[in-house]
Design a protein around this motif. Structure first.
Motif, PDB file in Angstrom:
ATOM      1  N   LEU A  46       0.707  -3.381  -6.392  1.00  0.00           N
ATOM      2  CA  LEU A  46       0.265  -2.848  -5.039  1.00  0.00           C
ATOM      3  C   LEU A  46      -1.393  -3.092  -4.957  1.00  0.00           C
ATOM      4  N   LYS A  47      -1.695  -3.564  -3.903  1.00  0.00           N
ATOM      5  CA  LYS A  47      -3.068  -3.897  -3.590  1.00  0.00           C
ATOM      6  C   LYS A  47      -3.897  -2.400  -3.220  1.00  0.00           C
ATOM      7  N   HIS A  48      -3.070  -1.491  -2.750  1.00  0.00           N
ATOM      8  CA  HIS A  48      -3.989  -0.281  -2.414  1.00  0.00           C
ATOM      9  C   HIS A  48      -2.878   0.933  -2.896  1.00  0.00           C
ATOM     10  N   PHE A  49      -3.284   1.845  -3.637  1.00  0.00           N
ATOM     11  CA  PHE A  49      -2.439   3.030  -3.927  1.00  0.00           C
ATOM     12  C   PHE A  49      -3.275   4.311  -4.042  1.00  0.00           C
ATOM     13  N   ARG A  50      -2.645   5.598  -3.506  1.00  0.00           N
ATOM     14  CA  ARG A  50      -3.224   6.790  -3.768  1.00  0.00           C
ATOM     15  C   ARG A  50      -2.318   7.820  -4.141  1.00  0.00           C
ATOM     16  N   PHE A  51      -2.456   8.275  -5.519  1.00  0.00           N
ATOM     17  CA  PHE A  51      -1.626   9.143  -5.920  1.00  0.00           C
ATOM     18  C   PHE A  51      -2.255  10.540  -6.031  1.00  0.00           C
ATOM     19  N   ALA A 101       0.859  -1.151   0.040  1.00  0.00           N
ATOM     20  CA  ALA A 101      -0.112  -0.050  -0.094  1.00  0.00           C
ATOM     21  C   ALA A 101       0.888   1.215  -0.202  1.00  0.00           C
ATOM     22  N   LEU A 102       0.575   2.153  -0.698  1.00  0.00           N
ATOM     23  CA  LEU A 102       1.312   3.550  -1.005  1.00  0.00           C
ATOM     24  C   LEU A 102       0.387   4.544  -1.130  1.00  0.00           C
ATOM     25  N   LYS A 103       0.798   5.766  -0.297  1.00  0.00           N
ATOM     26  CA  LYS A 103       0.188   7.068  -0.588  1.00  0.00           C
ATOM     27  C   LYS A 103       1.073   8.080  -0.711  1.00  0.00           C
ATOM     28  N   ALA A 110     -18.633  12.571  -1.446  1.00  0.00           N
ATOM     29  CA  ALA A 110     -17.556  12.157  -2.647  1.00  0.00           C
ATOM     30  C   ALA A 110     -16.442  12.114  -2.227  1.00  0.00           C
ATOM     31  N   ALA A 111     -15.868  12.948  -1.058  1.00  0.00           N
ATOM     32  CA  ALA A 111     -14.662  12.898  -0.306  1.00  0.00           C
ATOM     33  C   ALA A 111     -14.539  11.563   0.638  1.00  0.00           C
ATOM     34  N   VAL A 112     -15.680  11.308   1.217  1.00  0.00           N
ATOM     35  CA  VAL A 112     -15.781   9.990   1.914  1.00  0.00           C
ATOM     36  C   VAL A 112     -15.592   8.621   0.939  1.00  0.00           C
ATOM     37  N   LYS A 113     -16.387   8.739  -0.198  1.00  0.00           N
ATOM     38  CA  LYS A 113     -16.275   7.651  -1.222  1.00  0.00           C
ATOM     39  C   LYS A 113     -14.737   7.600  -1.679  1.00  0.00           C
ATOM     40  N   LEU A 114     -14.153   8.518  -1.976  1.00  0.00           N
ATOM     41  CA  LEU A 114     -12.858   8.377  -2.659  1.00  0.00           C
ATOM     42  C   LEU A 114     -11.650   7.748  -1.638  1.00  0.00           C
ATOM     43  N   GLU A 115     -12.143   7.856  -0.259  1.00  0.00           N
ATOM     44  CA  GLU A 115     -11.045   7.309   0.925  1.00  0.00           C
ATOM     45  C   GLU A 115     -11.436   5.762   1.019  1.00  0.00           C
ATOM     46  N   GLU A 116     -12.618   5.271   0.563  1.00  0.00           N
ATOM     47  CA  GLU A 116     -12.936   4.051   0.441  1.00  0.00           C
ATOM     48  C   GLU A 116     -12.269   3.075  -0.478  1.00  0.00           C
TER      49      GLU A 116
END
Length: 577
Positions: A355-360, A334-336, A377-383
């Motif tokens: 990567l199983k999770h990433f947030r770029f 996981a990478l942010k 929308a912001a909450v949904k993005l984090e999910e």
């Protein structure tokens, strides 16, 4: 104890061992020093501790055949092979935790060690838990409450003061998060917590950590999330050699100390950096916010999150080096990361598939004080699992097109030239589940299908469009069966040029649509538009069979919702036209 410290050259570990031996007894045991020595020795046993626990429970007082003992370990999956078991026996004998006789064929445990180990393991099996979370407490429990406790849950209270010197020889878990009135931790608070493994001080008002905190050499997980007043991590953090999780997300740290390079056992690292300009800080070029070559030495790292203010000049100086170091982490899952330049995605290209999770977040931009993004929308993005946020883009970069093949969530924020999402290649978005477009003023249609023939956006579940100045249609061109078939939610905010939303062909594919939200679209006169003669409309029935909610706000020119097309009847509608 001396056997357990054989080969250890770190003076602080010897000092800590001496400190452990002098602690007050944690039970009615007569041999305080032996109990404390065993507590210390178990820390270095690793997986062999389970073998020692088996011996304390099942080893015959007169002795047990070594091969039989190892056979039990193998059957109980405590060790994998006979050779591994032989090594464990040797290590335990060398540490005086076991004794051998009959030329090494018989294994026994000294009675006094057996008694103290039983006391230790019973403490773990039958922990004493103090659970006082969410009680509105303004004071911490009294000193006597801390003595025998193994877990202390004090989160979500109003505690402002902690005891000066609690004696907590059994305490392994301490939760103090969300005590918003807590500003200072007493200097000796952590002094007598030798087995503490987890500390959570998140969402408190603390600015620093006391020196006693850095004596917690058994600490494995430390959480300091959302502590906005915490700006400096001391060099002493390097003494926490067994730390596996360090969560500093939401702090205001300026730089990480060089000594943090000693924390090579980390599996999870989350850190937030305060942003500064060159004029705010002298010698910014010589003060790296992350020590050089440290990230690449975190060979056990599985999760990495580096959150920076986009104005942070210190990050811009080192980001190229950090990305290269990240690419060497074989276990990373996981990478942010914030990437000021699109070209940096090239270095990460080979890592995206693993990567199983990433947030770029990609693209230079100013940090907004107030976000125009709706909360839902912001909450949904984090999910979502694999998210790409692209800010202030120009043109169609090949790096973005390649990255989209691995993305499940796309947030296109203020793209300056794009006229259609199709320009990035809709075929690259087979895995896309959530798509959010905001303030992309040149976009006129979301999908331009061209000549058609392919299933497009078949996995997309949520489509959110916000402040789209020139948007005129959702879909342009022929529509293949299966396109948009998974779509559950369509949300439109402030699209001043949009006059209609659905065509009949589009409706046929939206059988899974559950929610339609349209707000501040002043030119919309009909939700559905078609050129089918009125006498033929009864054939076009039961569209949107799963629709549950329609929310329509500020649509002053709206004349018709369905233009005669029958949709499902089980719909909750909110209208403010």
């Amino acid at each position: 104890m001396a056997r357990g410290l054989k080969g250890v050259n770190d003076v602080r570990i010897w000092e800590y061992a001496s400190h452990i031996l002098g602690l007050q007894p944690i039970s009615q045991t007569e041999d305080r020093i032996l109990f404390n020595a065993l507590t210390f020795l178990r820390r270095g046993l690793g997986s062999a501790d389970q073998c020692l626990k088996h011996c304390a429970s099942y080893l015959e007082s007169s002795g047990t055949n070594k091969i039989d003992l190892i056979g039990r370990w193998v059957r109980g999956t405590l060790v994998g092979t006979l050779e591994e078991g032989e090594k464990v026996v040797g290590d335990l004998v060398n540490a005086f935790l076991l004794e051998s006789s009959q030329k090494g064929n018989s294994i026994r445990m000294r009675p006094e060690i057996h008694v103290e180990l039983i006391n230790l393991y019973e403490t773990e099996v039958n922990p004493i838990l103090v659970k006082l979370d969410g009680r509105g407490l303004t004071e911490a429990p009294k000193l006597e409450t801390w003595t025998d406790v193994t877990e202390m849950h004090l989160m979500n209270n109003k505690i402002s003061k902690l005891p000066e010197y609690p004696n907590c020889p059994k305490l392994s878990l301490l939760f103090l998060q969300a005590n918003h009135h807590l500003r200072v931790i007493p200097p000796h608070f952590f002094e007598c917590m030798p087995v503490l493994k987890v500390v959570d001080l998140s969402q408190t008002r603390i600015r620093s950590l006391p020196q006693s905190f850095f004596k917690l050499v058994q600490l494995q997980k430390f959480f300091l999330r959302g502590c906005e007043l915490f700006m400096e991590l001391p060099q002493e953090v390097g003494e926490l050699h067994y730390l596996e999780v360090l969560d500093l997300d939401g702090t205001e740290i300026i730089t990480l100390p060089v000594a943090i390079g000693k924390l090579t056992n980390l599996t999870c690292l989350k850190v937030s950096f305060y942003g500064y300009n060159d004029s705010d800080r002298k010698n910014s070029q010589s003060n790296r916010i992350i020590p050089q070559n440290w990230i690449s030495n975190l060979l056990q790292l599985k999760e990495l999150s580096i959150d920076v203010n986009p104005n942070n000049q210190g990050w811009n100086v080192i980001v190229n080096d950090i990305v290269k170091e990240i690419c060497s982490l074989a276990k990373l899952e996981a990478l942010k990361l914030y990437l000021p330049e699109v070209v940096l995605l090239n270095d990460l290209r080979n890592s995206l598939s693993s990567l199983k999770h990433f947030r770029f977040t990609v693209g230079r931009h100013e940090q907004r004080i107030i976000s125009r993004l709706p909360l839902e929308a912001a909450v949904k993005l984090e999910e979502e699992e694999r998210c790409l946020k692209y800010v202030n883009g120009k043109g169609v970069q090949i790096e973005i097109k390649q990255a989209l093949q691995h993305v499940t969530t796309l947030f296109l924020d203020r793209h300056l030239t794009l006229t259609s999402l199709s320009k990035f290649g809709i075929g690259n978005m087979e895995n896309l589940k959530f798509c959010l477009l905001g303030e992309c003023n040149e976009i006129q249609t979301i999908v331009d299908a061209g000549n058609g023939g392919d299933v497009l956006l078949g996995s997309l579940k949520y489509l959110n469009l916000h402040y789209m100045k020139n948007l005129r249609s959702i879909w342009k061109g022929p529509l293949c069966q299966g396109s948009l078939f998974s779509l559950k939610s369509l949300v439109l905010y402030t699209c001043p040029q949009l006059t209609t939303i659905f065509t009949l062909n589009l409706l046929k594919n939206l059988r899974n649509l559950e929610e339609l939200v349209v707000e501040d679209c002043p030119e919309i006169n009909s939700i559905v538009t078609h050129d089918v003669p009125a006498e033929d409309l009864p054939l076009w029935i039961y569209y949107l069979p799963n629709l549950k909610k329609i929310s329509l706000h500020y649509l002053p020119k709206l004349i018709s919702i369905s233009s005669g097309v029958t949709d499902c009847t089980n719909v909750r509608m909110a209208k403010r036209l």
